[in-house]
Design a protein around this motif. Structure first.
Motif, PDB file in Angstrom:
ATOM      1  N   VAL A 285       0.859  -1.180   0.000  1.00 60.15           N
ATOM      2  CA  VAL A 285       0.000   0.000   0.000  1.00 60.15           C
ATOM      3  C   VAL A 285       0.895   1.229   0.000  1.00 60.15           C
TER       4      VAL A 285
ATOM      5  N   ASP B 236       1.152   5.589   0.174  1.00 59.17           N
ATOM      6  CA  ASP B 236       0.479   6.820   0.576  1.00 59.17           C
ATOM      7  C   ASP B 236       1.541   7.844   0.947  1.00 59.17           C
TER       8      ASP B 236
ATOM      9  N   TRP C  49      -1.859  -0.969  -3.701  1.00 55.72           N
ATOM     10  CA  TRP C  49      -3.075  -0.179  -3.537  1.00 55.72           C
ATOM     11  C   TRP C  49      -2.710   1.273  -3.248  1.00 55.72           C
ATOM     12  N   ALA C  50      -3.519   2.198  -3.749  1.00 56.05           N
ATOM     13  CA  ALA C  50      -3.267   3.627  -3.573  1.00 56.05           C
ATOM     14  C   ALA C  50      -4.599   4.350  -3.493  1.00 56.05           C
ATOM     15  N   ASP C  51      -4.547   5.622  -3.059  1.00 53.87           N
ATOM     16  CA  ASP C  51      -5.769   6.426  -3.005  1.00 53.87           C
ATOM     17  C   ASP C  51      -5.926   7.229  -4.293  1.00 53.87           C
TER      18      ASP C  51
ATOM     19  N   VAL D 130      -8.068   2.693  -4.655  1.00 55.59           N
ATOM     20  CA  VAL D 130      -9.179   2.447  -3.732  1.00 55.59           C
ATOM     21  C   VAL D 130      -9.928   3.765  -3.582  1.00 55.59           C
TER      22      VAL D 130
ATOM     23  N   ARG E 156     -13.046   6.466  -2.747  1.00 58.72           N
ATOM     24  CA  ARG E 156     -14.035   6.781  -1.727  1.00 58.72           C
ATOM     25  C   ARG E 156     -15.355   7.126  -2.417  1.00 58.72           C
TER      26      ARG E 156
ATOM     27  N   ARG F 147      -7.966  -1.637   2.596  1.00 52.19           N
ATOM     28  CA  ARG F 147      -6.532  -1.565   2.287  1.00 52.19           C
ATOM     29  C   ARG F 147      -5.893  -0.240   2.672  1.00 52.19           C
ATOM     30  N   ARG F 148      -6.570   0.876   2.435  1.00 56.00           N
ATOM     31  CA  ARG F 148      -5.962   2.174   2.728  1.00 56.00           C
ATOM     32  C   ARG F 148      -5.766   2.400   4.217  1.00 56.00           C
ATOM     33  N   TRP F 149      -6.595   1.777   5.046  1.00 58.39           N
ATOM     34  CA  TRP F 149      -6.473   1.985   6.482  1.00 58.39           C
ATOM     35  C   TRP F 149      -5.153   1.432   7.022  1.00 58.39           C
TER      36      TRP F 149
ATOM     37  N   GLU G 250      -2.565   4.168   6.774  1.00 60.48           N
ATOM     38  CA  GLU G 250      -2.935   5.239   7.703  1.00 60.48           C
ATOM     39  C   GLU G 250      -2.598   4.851   9.142  1.00 60.48           C
TER      40      GLU G 250
END
Length: 278
Positions: free
Chosen positions: A93, A95, A165-167, A193, A195, A207-209, A212
């Protein structure tokens, strides 16, 4: 924790000569961990630890000779193996986090999106939240530009990973070339991913959590609550030291909290007479 990390530290070759060391590696680590957790200046190290200049010198030496990198990578493999995972990850992931900086230093800018002056931490973690690659840049560097740089570095060191995975900041309707570039040049699939627009407020996204949560664990160390370092290489090394300490706590089976529930219950049960007598 010391029993776990001691075999991973460099061993001095006495055949090359030199004087007897005045401070051992354990005291070096205690001093560096104290600066990391407390967020104090190097010059404010307590007297029961080693002199600040010696502690900073060893921190810099281990950064330059790759000791922090070797220890960090080996501990990550041990944590993954202990959790029943393959030592090398297959997915990750990505970020970025913008943080304020102190006065001075290199690579300082302004993140117009988050209204934050300072630097940006680009990280890639595995599905357990363990750090794989970190790069510190100016806060003015966009996520897509920083993503290209860190993905190229990531692909060179982790050839077993095929999915990241990315935002939405790494690909949007304006610029989505990062996805095709990563697929063609690096053979990595970057999955966004997104929103949903109909949800308001905070929502845990799949996945994004994970990444974070990793950021949250990093900033629990006061030295990382903002970027106090003058060099970006020092900032990256301090992040790796924070992850080293976190993984040592896990491997040693020690609680990471400063206090325990049993201690708090005992303190609440004390009467005024007990406090006066103490």
């Amino acid at each position: 924790m010391w029993e776990i990390i001691q075999p991973l530290l460099p061993v001095r070759d006495l055949r090359r000569g030199g004087g007897v060391r005045k401070y051992g590696d354990r005291l070096v680590l205690d001093s560096i961990f104290y600066v990391l957790r407390s967020g104090c200046q190097w010059r404010m190290l307590p007297r029961d630890l080693m002199p600040w200049d010696a502690a900073h010198r060893w921190f810099t030496k281990w950064r330059r000779d790759g000791t922090w990198d070797r220890v960090h990578d080996e501990l990550r493999r041990q944590v993954r193996f202990g959790a029943g995972r393959d030592p090398e990850p297959s997915a990750a992931v990505i970020d970025a986090q913008s943080v304020r900086t102190s006065e001075g230093g290199e690579a300082r800018g302004f993140d117009a999106g988050k209204r934050t002056p300072g630097r940006k931490r680009h990280v890639i973690v595995d599905t357990m939240g363990l750090l794989l690659v970190v790069a510190v840049t100016s806060a003015s560097v966009q996520d897509r530009a920083g993503g290209r740089a860190i993905l190229a570095q990531f692909a060179a060191g982790f050839r077993t990973v095929g999915l990241v995975w990315a935002d939405g900041g790494y690909a949007n309707s304006v610029d989505s070339t990062l996805l095709s570039w990563a697929r063609d040049a690096l053979d990595i699939v970057v999955e966004i991913v997104k929103r949903t627009d109909d949800v308001k407020g905070f929502k845990v996204l799949p996945r994004r959590w994970v990444v974070e949560r990793s950021f949250g664990r990093l900033v629990r160390n006061r030295r990382l609550a903002r970027d106090y370092e003058r060099l970006t290489a020092t900032s990256e090394a301090m992040i790796k030291v924070a992850m080293i300490r976190l993984m040592l706590v896990r491997l040693a089976g020690q609680p990471s909290r400063w206090s325990h529930e049993s201690h708090r219950k005992t303190a609440r049960a004390k009467t005024v007479e007990d406090l006066i007598a103490a």
